[in-house]
Scaffold this active site. Sequence first.
Site, PDB file in Angstrom:
ATOM      1  N   HIS A  15      -7.536  -7.235   4.650  1.00  0.00           N
ATOM      2  CA  HIS A  15      -6.119  -6.905   4.836  1.00  0.00           C
ATOM      3  C   HIS A  15      -5.342  -7.969   4.080  1.00  0.00           C
ATOM      4  O   HIS A  15      -5.593  -9.177   4.262  1.00  0.00           O
ATOM      5  CB  HIS A  15      -5.701  -6.963   6.309  1.00  0.00           C
ATOM      6  CG  HIS A  15      -6.228  -5.834   7.131  1.00  0.00           C
ATOM      7  ND1 HIS A  15      -5.876  -4.521   6.899  1.00  0.00           N
ATOM      8  CD2 HIS A  15      -7.079  -5.816   8.185  1.00  0.00           C
ATOM      9  CE1 HIS A  15      -6.477  -3.743   7.776  1.00  0.00           C
ATOM     10  NE2 HIS A  15      -7.226  -4.507   8.565  1.00  0.00           N
TER      11      HIS A  15
ATOM     12  N   TYR B 178       3.399  -7.731   0.846  1.00  0.00           N
ATOM     13  CA  TYR B 178       2.193  -7.442   0.064  1.00  0.00           C
ATOM     14  C   TYR B 178       2.194  -8.055  -1.341  1.00  0.00           C
ATOM     15  O   TYR B 178       1.231  -7.884  -2.083  1.00  0.00           O
ATOM     16  CB  TYR B 178       1.998  -5.916  -0.046  1.00  0.00           C
ATOM     17  CG  TYR B 178       1.828  -5.265   1.313  1.00  0.00           C
ATOM     18  CD1 TYR B 178       0.735  -5.552   2.112  1.00  0.00           C
ATOM     19  CD2 TYR B 178       2.795  -4.381   1.813  1.00  0.00           C
ATOM     20  CE1 TYR B 178       0.586  -4.972   3.366  1.00  0.00           C
ATOM     21  CE2 TYR B 178       2.651  -3.798   3.062  1.00  0.00           C
ATOM     22  CZ  TYR B 178       1.543  -4.099   3.829  1.00  0.00           C
ATOM     23  OH  TYR B 178       1.386  -3.529   5.069  1.00  0.00           O
TER      24      TYR B 178
HETATM   25  C1  DQA Z   1      -2.811  -3.632   5.332  1.00  0.00           C
HETATM   26  C2  DQA Z   1      -2.297  -3.833   6.762  1.00  0.00           C
HETATM   27  C3  DQA Z   1      -2.102  -2.491   7.453  1.00  0.00           C
HETATM   28  O1  DQA Z   1      -1.603  -2.687   8.772  1.00  0.00           O
HETATM   29  C4  DQA Z   1      -1.102  -1.654   6.690  1.00  0.00           C
HETATM   30  O2  DQA Z   1      -0.974  -0.376   7.281  1.00  0.00           O
HETATM   31  C5  DQA Z   1      -1.409  -1.535   5.243  1.00  0.00           C
HETATM   32  C6  DQA Z   1      -1.911  -2.700   4.534  1.00  0.00           C
HETATM   33  C7  DQA Z   1      -2.899  -4.973   4.579  1.00  0.00           C
HETATM   34  O3  DQA Z   1      -3.578  -4.991   3.545  1.00  0.00           O
HETATM   35  O4  DQA Z   1      -2.296  -5.961   4.987  1.00  0.00           O
HETATM   36  O5  DQA Z   1      -1.146  -0.515   4.623  1.00  0.00           O
HETATM   37  O6  DQA Z   1      -4.121  -3.088   5.391  1.00  0.00           O
END
Ligand code: DQA
Length: 144
Positions: free
Chosen positions: A97, A22
């Site tokens: 995402h 992230y």
């Molecule tokens: C997310 C992807 C999801 O699978 C995960 O549970 C997240 C972050 C992303 O921003 O890549 O918490 O939404």
Amino acid sequence: MHFAIVNGPNLNLLGEREPDIYGSRTFSDVLDELKSSFADVEISYFQSNVEGELVNIIQDLRKKCDGIILNAAAYSHTSIAIADAVAAVEIPVVGVHISNIYRREEERHTDLLAKYCTGYLFGLGIKGYELALRFLIDLNQEDR
Ligand code: DQA
């Protein structure tokens, strides 16, 4: 123009949470940057770890802003309630995402919100929020 960014569970931990996936920036930094780059646009920000609160926030925003950028995080894969809330609002909702969910575990490959969103960005990192905002601004200007 007024847009809202709504982040779901665990996204309050951006910057410290799994930085290899992230990134290492906090959302507060990202938000400050968006607000200064798009100074003539009002940007509201909400984050909740609670499913029902996210439903309430989406419902509440439906008459208060011109579009929503929504990263419902893990609830994207499980929540019919949040999908129903997205389906219920008439303003555009752009899903984000940060990671490419289709390159990750199988349980992340389904997104229950996607069919109700105007569009979706995934796998573009934190930059996805800025790109979603640019799209919503353009869309809003075209509609005028
Ligand atoms: C997310 C992807 C999801 O699978 C995960 O549970 C997240 C972050 C992303 O921003 O890549 O918490 O939404």
